[in-house]
Design an enzyme around this catalytic site. Sequence first.
Site, mmCIF file in Angstrom:
data_model
loop_
_atom_site.group_PDB
_atom_site.id
_atom_site.type_symbol
_atom_site.label_atom_id
_atom_site.label_comp_id
_atom_site.label_asym_id
_atom_site.label_seq_id
_atom_site.Cartn_x
_atom_site.Cartn_y
_atom_site.Cartn_z
ATOM 1 N N GLN A 1 -22.494 -79.566 59.117
ATOM 2 C CA GLN A 1 -23.319 -78.901 58.108
ATOM 3 C C GLN A 1 -22.918 -77.451 57.881
ATOM 4 O OE1 GLN A 1 -27.056 -79.556 60.435
ATOM 5 N NE2 GLN A 1 -27.651 -77.581 59.564
ATOM 6 N N HIS B 1 -39.375 -72.807 65.856
ATOM 7 C CA HIS B 1 -39.187 -74.084 66.556
ATOM 8 C C HIS B 1 -40.419 -74.395 67.426
ATOM 9 C CE1 HIS B 1 -34.869 -72.571 66.202
ATOM 10 N NE2 HIS B 1 -34.842 -73.675 65.514
ATOM 11 N N LEU C 1 -33.687 -71.312 70.274
ATOM 12 C CA LEU C 1 -35.062 -71.602 69.866
ATOM 13 C C LEU C 1 -35.890 -70.327 69.738
ATOM 14 C CD1 LEU C 1 -35.715 -74.793 72.015
ATOM 15 C CD2 LEU C 1 -34.839 -74.618 69.676
ATOM 16 N N GLY D 1 -30.856 -75.343 68.291
ATOM 17 C CA GLY D 1 -30.963 -74.458 69.444
ATOM 18 C C GLY D 1 -31.220 -73.011 69.066
ATOM 19 N N GLY E 1 -39.166 -77.365 59.169
ATOM 20 C CA GLY E 1 -39.777 -76.113 58.726
ATOM 21 C C GLY E 1 -39.713 -75.938 57.218
ATOM 22 N N GLN E 2 -40.815 -75.466 56.659
ATOM 23 C CA GLN E 2 -40.865 -75.150 55.230
ATOM 24 C C GLN E 2 -39.890 -74.028 54.879
ATOM 25 O OE1 GLN E 2 -42.678 -76.974 53.124
ATOM 26 N NE2 GLN E 2 -41.823 -75.779 51.422
ATOM 27 N N LYS E 3 -39.471 -73.275 55.887
ATOM 28 C CA LYS E 3 -38.490 -72.215 55.646
ATOM 29 C C LYS E 3 -37.245 -72.782 54.977
ATOM 30 C CE LYS E 3 -35.172 -69.339 57.308
ATOM 31 N NZ LYS E 3 -33.904 -69.772 57.851
ATOM 32 N N ASP E 4 -36.868 -73.990 55.349
ATOM 33 C CA ASP E 4 -35.742 -74.675 54.716
ATOM 34 C C ASP E 4 -36.318 -75.729 53.768
ATOM 35 O OD1 ASP E 4 -33.405 -73.493 56.319
ATOM 36 O OD2 ASP E 4 -34.790 -74.124 57.872
#
Length: 283
Positions: free
Chosen positions: A64, A40, A36, A34, A150-153
């Site tokens: 997590q 996202h 967003l 969320g 996401g590539q961010k993570d």
Amino acid sequence: MTEVAGTSILRTRRELRDALAAARRPVGLVPTMGWLHGGHRALIARSRADNATTVVTIFVNPRQFNEATDYTQYPRDERRDLEICATEGVDLVFAPPAEEIYPPDFDTTVSVGAVAQLLEGAARPGHFDGVATVVAILFGLVGAERAYFGQKDAQQVMVIRQMARDLAILTEVNACPTVREPDGLALSSRNVHLDPAERAAAAVLRRALLAGRAHWEAGERSAETIRQTLRDVLATEPLARPDYVSVADGSTLEELDRVDGPALLSLAVRFGATRLIDNEPLP
Ligand code: AMP
């Protein structure tokens, strides 16, 4: 089940299953916590382009979080999130209460091996167990043809790929490019916690990664020299308190001596109480 402008909001496993039984295939899944933002929305757009039905999940996954305050203070605004989902043309939103994901007798943890132990796994004990467990549940509940992350993570994508491969999960795992602010800061729900000075300072993450990349493009192959480049750029920003700086193998995430193949530059940096991560892959 309720509906906002053509988007159905589902609260229980049963409502989700019934909605999916009537859904057109293929189905694309976008798991989120969320609050967003444009990152996202990019995942949603990609899912909509690839699939007949897009399912967004909104669930702030308690398992997590390794710091209780990070969980309680995680930003939440479900009404706004649902409006964004409706605007973006999401077909189904699954926004369950915690006990719908983790009933009282829930007693399984999905724990990924080596790739989940380094970097974020080392800095945040239990984090990837929580991620892998909830994503395994969501993959099982939705049975999507494709899922989008996401590539961010970047490490999270690797952990989920390993988990899906090992557990014979058929959902295809797709990674999407990091969406950024004009000054290079990766969009993140946690950015809302930054005060104006910290927000300005946070652009140093991207500057550090790009300096490391430029050094590599100029022919530097010593991983330690590139790590030092990242540290030197971070040190120009007094509000930045580095947690780790990494130049790692692109497939194992082991720290490198020399950068001779695909690699991942990554860092975690605190600004006040807010911890931000970012990365840059090297081909
Ligand atoms: P979150 O809600 O933070 O758990 O993120 C949900 C998904 O959005 C994850 O797959 C993230 O990697 C992805 N995501 C978060 N921020 C970004 C961003 N700036 N660009 C692209 N994807 C993102």
